[in-house]
Design a protein around this motif. Structure first.
Motif, mmCIF file in Angstrom:
data_model
loop_
_atom_site.group_PDB
_atom_site.id
_atom_site.type_symbol
_atom_site.label_atom_id
_atom_site.label_comp_id
_atom_site.label_asym_id
_atom_site.label_seq_id
_atom_site.Cartn_x
_atom_site.Cartn_y
_atom_site.Cartn_z
ATOM 1 N N ARG A 351 4.031 6.701 -9.967
ATOM 2 C CA ARG A 351 2.575 6.698 -10.117
ATOM 3 C C ARG A 351 1.922 5.475 -9.495
ATOM 4 N N GLY A 352 2.502 4.306 -9.685
ATOM 5 C CA GLY A 352 1.904 3.108 -9.107
ATOM 6 C C GLY A 352 1.787 3.222 -7.604
ATOM 7 N N ARG A 353 2.879 3.675 -6.974
ATOM 8 C CA ARG A 353 2.873 3.855 -5.529
ATOM 9 C C ARG A 353 1.859 4.929 -5.113
ATOM 10 N N ALA A 354 1.835 6.028 -5.855
ATOM 11 C CA ALA A 354 0.931 7.128 -5.520
ATOM 12 C C ALA A 354 -0.528 6.696 -5.607
ATOM 13 N N MET A 355 -0.870 5.954 -6.650
ATOM 14 C CA MET A 355 -2.250 5.510 -6.812
ATOM 15 C C MET A 355 -2.621 4.451 -5.779
ATOM 16 N N THR A 356 -1.661 3.602 -5.412
ATOM 17 C CA THR A 356 -1.922 2.602 -4.370
ATOM 18 C C THR A 356 -2.208 3.282 -3.040
ATOM 19 N N VAL A 357 -1.403 4.300 -2.713
ATOM 20 C CA VAL A 357 -1.621 5.050 -1.471
ATOM 21 C C VAL A 357 -2.989 5.733 -1.499
ATOM 22 N N MET A 358 -3.331 6.349 -2.622
ATOM 23 C CA MET A 358 -4.631 7.022 -2.725
ATOM 24 C C MET A 358 -5.773 6.041 -2.508
ATOM 25 N N SER A 359 -5.716 4.889 -3.178
ATOM 26 C CA SER A 359 -6.786 3.903 -3.075
ATOM 27 C C SER A 359 -6.896 3.328 -1.672
#
Length: 413
Positions: A351-359
């Motif tokens: 999730r951390g990686r996914a949200m960083t990519v999204m942002s």
């Protein structure tokens, strides 16, 4: 900035801490850790806005260069792509609270260094770039950790509140920052901003729980699964595509205001209209609609978002132009349901990686949209560029929505 609060989010519809204390936004604020996250978010948001404004004023005063002054603003967005790419793997490697506090403290040190008299302009810009470089990591970790603090629909409403503050805070922050600069000057304002980042770090450190990071071997092994998953790619596309076209009228607000003869006052109103619509739409949907209704809005609202901009083909006067921009802002409500779909599509350890990519992708694509709109306005009048963005954006948003519909609801394993 933010952090977490329970060991694992439940399945769709599971009752988390917020769900047991009430409904809607009130239930979200009933969660103690979210209150700390929210307070830290306000402090860091105001710090970013004031630092951006103070640095621009300082650079203009020191150099007299409009180009360097504009760069002082732009450099707050430019490192997002690099930061998101380089730092995304770290988002799930360390405990969230430690990462968030570390990012806040780094920003506090950088901004405090900007306030030191005699710092060269190049160093000021480099320090600002460094704070921007860690921004996608901070934003991604905060979003992922929010899934631990809030469960089920409360996560969606928590994300909504942070977005509402971000939209409102930019308007209020620039106004308050202008008053602060008039009263104390840019270096003192930067020193106050550094203190704000330090306060944000303290709120997170003492107001949120520390949690172990996800299993390291699962995190490393799943790194390639995130971009490879069709559902995740489709959701990222839907997140990134409509805003590319949404920001074009913001980039051309000043030229369009000059074109219709409204001057600086018109520019300010044009810039405020879309955030006003976004705040009104998201607040109403979050307070009045249930999860299922908000998710039903995702695809139609995403497709309709750029469509009101087509009205600029008729070169509307100020009031009709403002109405079109407010309507575009209202359609940004699609992000509420999209947040939940995206959370469900990725496992906890990514999730951390996914949200960083999204942002990082969202900020980068918006920057590209602004640049493309400005470049097109070198060859065509502003109203035609905005209308073209509305037409092309509607087509592209429809394609992104179709791709989401065609991808199965699944989860990376």
């Amino acid at each position: 900035m933010s952090s977490d609060a329970s060991d694992a989010p439940g399945p769709r519809g599971a009752a988390g801490p917020a769900a047991r204390t009430g409904t809607g936004y009130r239930a979200v604020f009933a969660v103690r850790e979210f209150r700390a996250v929210f307070a830290a978010h306000v402090l860091s948001l105001l710090g970013n806005v004031v630092a951006q404004l103070a640095l621009a004023v300082l650079v203009l005063r020191e150099t007299g260069s409009p180009l360097l002054t504009a760069l002082a603003f732009a450099i707050g967005l430019l490192p997002y792509a690099l930061g998101g790419t380089l730092l995304a793997p770290l988002a799930d490697r360390f405990p969230a609270r430690r990462t968030l506090v570390g990012c806040d403290l780094l920003c506090a040190v950088c901004v405090a260094a900007m306030a030191v008299p005699g710092v060269p302009t190049a160093a000021l810009l480099a320090l600002r770039a460094l704070t921007a470089l860690v921004a996608p990591l901070f934003t991604g970790v905060r979003a992922a950790s929010l899934g631990e603090v809030l469960h089920g629909d409360s996560f969606v409403l928590g994300r909504s509140l942070l977005r509402l503050v971000a939209q409102s805070g930019q308007i209020a922050g620039f106004a308050a920052g202008g008053l602060l600069l008039a009263a104390v000057g840019p270096r003192t304002a930067l020193a106050a901003t550094a203190a704000g980042f330090a306060a944000s770090a303290a709120v997170l450190r003492f107001g949120t729980r520390e949690r172990r990071p996800p299993a390291r071997e699962r995190t490393a092994g799943g790194a390639g699964a995130l971009p490879a998953d069709r559902r995740v790619r489709a959701l990222l596309g839907l997140c990134w595509v409509p805003p590319v076209f949404m920001v074009v009228p913001e980039a051309l607000a000043a030229p369009y205001a000059r074109q219709i003869g409204t001057g600086p006052a018109g520019t300010g109103l044009l810039l405020a209209a879309m955030p006003l619509g976004a705040v009104a739409g998201e607040a109403a949907a979050g307070a009045l609609l249930g999860p299922a209704a908000r998710e039903r809005l995702v695809l139609p609202a995403a497709v309709l978002l750029p469509l009101p901009l087509v009205a600029f083909a008729w070169r509307p006067a100020l009031v009709p132009a403002l109405a079109a921009l407010v309507l575009t802002g209202l359609c940004a409500v699609y992000a509420l349901g999209l947040d939940r779909w995206y959370l469900d599509a990725v496992p906890r350890e990514l999730r951390g990686r996914a949200m960083t990519v999204m942002s990082a992708g969202l900020m980068t694509t918006q920057g590209l949209g602004m640049a493309a709109g400005g470049a097109a306005a070198e060859w065509a009048p502003p109203h035609a560029v905005v209308a073209g963005a509305g037409l092309l954006g509607t087509v592209c948003a429809a394609a992104a929505a179709w791709f989401v519909r065609m991808c199965p609801v699944s989860r990376i394993e």
